[in-house]
Design a protein around this motif. Sequence first.
Motif, PDB file in Angstrom:
ATOM      1  N   LYS A   1      -6.217 -13.129  -0.801  1.00 38.98           N
ATOM      2  CA  LYS A   1      -5.128 -12.754   0.111  1.00 38.98           C
ATOM      3  C   LYS A   1      -3.774 -13.090  -0.501  1.00 38.98           C
ATOM      4  O   LYS A   1      -2.818 -12.340  -0.350  1.00 38.98           O
ATOM      5  N   GLU A   2      -3.696 -14.208  -1.220  1.00 36.75           N
ATOM      6  CA  GLU A   2      -2.448 -14.605  -1.871  1.00 36.75           C
ATOM      7  C   GLU A   2      -2.069 -13.616  -2.977  1.00 36.75           C
ATOM      8  O   GLU A   2      -0.904 -13.257  -3.131  1.00 36.75           O
ATOM      9  N   GLN A   3      -3.054 -13.185  -3.754  1.00 41.64           N
ATOM     10  CA  GLN A   3      -2.784 -12.210  -4.821  1.00 41.64           C
ATOM     11  C   GLN A   3      -2.344 -10.869  -4.240  1.00 41.64           C
ATOM     12  O   GLN A   3      -1.455 -10.222  -4.777  1.00 41.64           O
ATOM     13  N   ILE A   4      -2.974 -10.469  -3.140  1.00 38.56           N
ATOM     14  CA  ILE A   4      -2.586  -9.220  -2.476  1.00 38.56           C
ATOM     15  C   ILE A   4      -1.143  -9.323  -2.001  1.00 38.56           C
ATOM     16  O   ILE A   4      -0.336  -8.419  -2.227  1.00 38.56           O
ATOM     17  N   ALA A   5      -0.787 -10.441  -1.367  1.00 40.41           N
ATOM     18  CA  ALA A   5       0.579 -10.632  -0.868  1.00 40.41           C
ATOM     19  C   ALA A   5       1.573 -10.627  -2.024  1.00 40.41           C
ATOM     20  O   ALA A   5       2.638  -9.995  -1.935  1.00 40.41           O
ATOM     21  N   ALA A   6       1.246 -11.303  -3.119  1.00 40.46           N
ATOM     22  CA  ALA A   6       2.141 -11.342  -4.281  1.00 40.46           C
ATOM     23  C   ALA A   6       2.285  -9.951  -4.886  1.00 40.46           C
ATOM     24  O   ALA A   6       3.385  -9.536  -5.278  1.00 40.46           O
ATOM     25  N   ASN A   7       1.197  -9.213  -4.953  1.00 41.29           N
ATOM     26  CA  ASN A   7       1.226  -7.855  -5.504  1.00 41.29           C
ATOM     27  C   ASN A   7       2.082  -6.943  -4.638  1.00 41.29           C
ATOM     28  O   ASN A   7       2.889  -6.154  -5.148  1.00 41.29           O
ATOM     29  N   ARG A   8       1.946  -7.049  -3.334  1.00 38.10           N
ATOM     30  CA  ARG A   8       2.755  -6.234  -2.415  1.00 38.10           C
ATOM     31  C   ARG A   8       4.237  -6.578  -2.537  1.00 38.10           C
ATOM     32  O   ARG A   8       5.090  -5.693  -2.513  1.00 38.10           O
ATOM     33  N   ALA A   9       4.541  -7.870  -2.654  1.00 39.83           N
ATOM     34  CA  ALA A   9       5.938  -8.290  -2.800  1.00 39.83           C
ATOM     35  C   ALA A   9       6.517  -7.732  -4.104  1.00 39.83           C
ATOM     36  O   ALA A   9       7.646  -7.243  -4.128  1.00 39.83           O
ATOM     37  N   ARG A  10       5.745  -7.784  -5.183  1.00 40.45           N
ATOM     38  CA  ARG A  10       6.200  -7.236  -6.465  1.00 40.45           C
ATOM     39  C   ARG A  10       6.436  -5.724  -6.343  1.00 40.45           C
ATOM     40  O   ARG A  10       7.426  -5.197  -6.837  1.00 40.45           O
ATOM     41  N   ASP A  11       5.524  -5.035  -5.651  1.00 34.31           N
ATOM     42  CA  ASP A  11       5.682  -3.592  -5.449  1.00 34.31           C
ATOM     43  C   ASP A  11       6.943  -3.276  -4.653  1.00 34.31           C
ATOM     44  O   ASP A  11       7.664  -2.335  -4.978  1.00 34.31           O
ATOM     45  N   ARG A  12       7.211  -4.058  -3.601  1.00 37.23           N
ATOM     46  CA  ARG A  12       8.427  -3.822  -2.800  1.00 37.23           C
ATOM     47  C   ARG A  12       9.677  -4.028  -3.648  1.00 37.23           C
ATOM     48  O   ARG A  12      10.629  -3.260  -3.557  1.00 37.23           O
ATOM     49  N   ARG A  13       9.685  -5.083  -4.472  1.00 39.77           N
ATOM     50  CA  ARG A  13      10.831  -5.320  -5.362  1.00 39.77           C
ATOM     51  C   ARG A  13      11.009  -4.168  -6.334  1.00 39.77           C
ATOM     52  O   ARG A  13      12.119  -3.709  -6.577  1.00 39.77           O
ATOM     53  N   ALA A  14       9.906  -3.685  -6.899  1.00 41.50           N
ATOM     54  CA  ALA A  14       9.978  -2.578  -7.860  1.00 41.50           C
ATOM     55  C   ALA A  14      10.529  -1.323  -7.193  1.00 41.50           C
ATOM     56  O   ALA A  14      11.344  -0.607  -7.779  1.00 41.50           O
ATOM     57  N   LEU A  15      10.120  -1.068  -5.961  1.00 45.47           N
ATOM     58  CA  LEU A  15      10.631   0.100  -5.241  1.00 45.47           C
ATOM     59  C   LEU A  15      12.107  -0.049  -4.923  1.00 45.47           C
ATOM     60  O   LEU A  15      12.861   0.917  -5.001  1.00 45.47           O
ATOM     61  N   ARG A  16      12.531  -1.268  -4.556  1.00 47.03           N
ATOM     62  CA  ARG A  16      13.947  -1.499  -4.270  1.00 47.03           C
ATOM     63  C   ARG A  16      14.786  -1.329  -5.526  1.00 47.03           C
ATOM     64  O   ARG A  16      15.829  -0.700  -5.499  1.00 47.03           O
ATOM     65  N   THR A  17      14.351  -1.909  -6.615  1.00 53.01           N
ATOM     66  CA  THR A  17      15.153  -1.907  -7.835  1.00 53.01           C
ATOM     67  C   THR A  17      15.081  -0.598  -8.603  1.00 53.01           C
ATOM     68  O   THR A  17      15.901  -0.359  -9.466  1.00 53.01           O
ATOM     69  N   ARG A  18      14.126   0.256  -8.278  1.00 46.75           N
ATOM     70  CA  ARG A  18      14.046   1.525  -9.007  1.00 46.75           C
ATOM     71  C   ARG A  18      15.295   2.364  -8.772  1.00 46.75           C
ATOM     72  O   ARG A  18      15.693   3.137  -9.619  1.00 46.75           O
TER      73      ARG A  18
END
Length: 148
Positions: free
Chosen positions: A94-111
């Motif tokens: 669950k922690e890895q999923i949460a970290a992966n989702r947070a990284r994805d959100r950052r990538a979408l914001r910064t794109r």
Amino acid sequence: MRVATLAPEFVESFPSTLEPGVLYVSIEFTTCAHLCACGCGEEVFTPLSPAQWSFAFNGRDISMRPSIGNWTLPCQSHYIIERGRVTWSYQFTKEQIAANRARDRRALRTRDEPEAAHEASEAAISQEQENKRTNRFWTRMWSHIWGG
């Protein structure tokens, strides 16, 4: 039933019923779709973008990056598609999923940030040019008034 391979099919739009073992690619909608490789029957959509998924087509097979992690599906399957073959990967915590989702959100914001930074840079240049014009005006005015 699990599938071991996914064959590419380039489409303009997705069919109403996806077939097992087919990876549908819509260039127009910059999205891929397939039925989950675990055989659960759930549809998996992967948006194509620098911040999400990308694919490589060698004329026969497709590879996708990054891996497919179906964390919102009951099966929570996780696999890699490499040259049309499905390779199963480990289950995220669950922690890895949460970290992966947070990284994805950052990538979408910064794109979109490079474009926003470019627009801000152009606005700053425009403001600087306006300031120079204004400064030249006042310099000329002071020179005219004071005879300088």
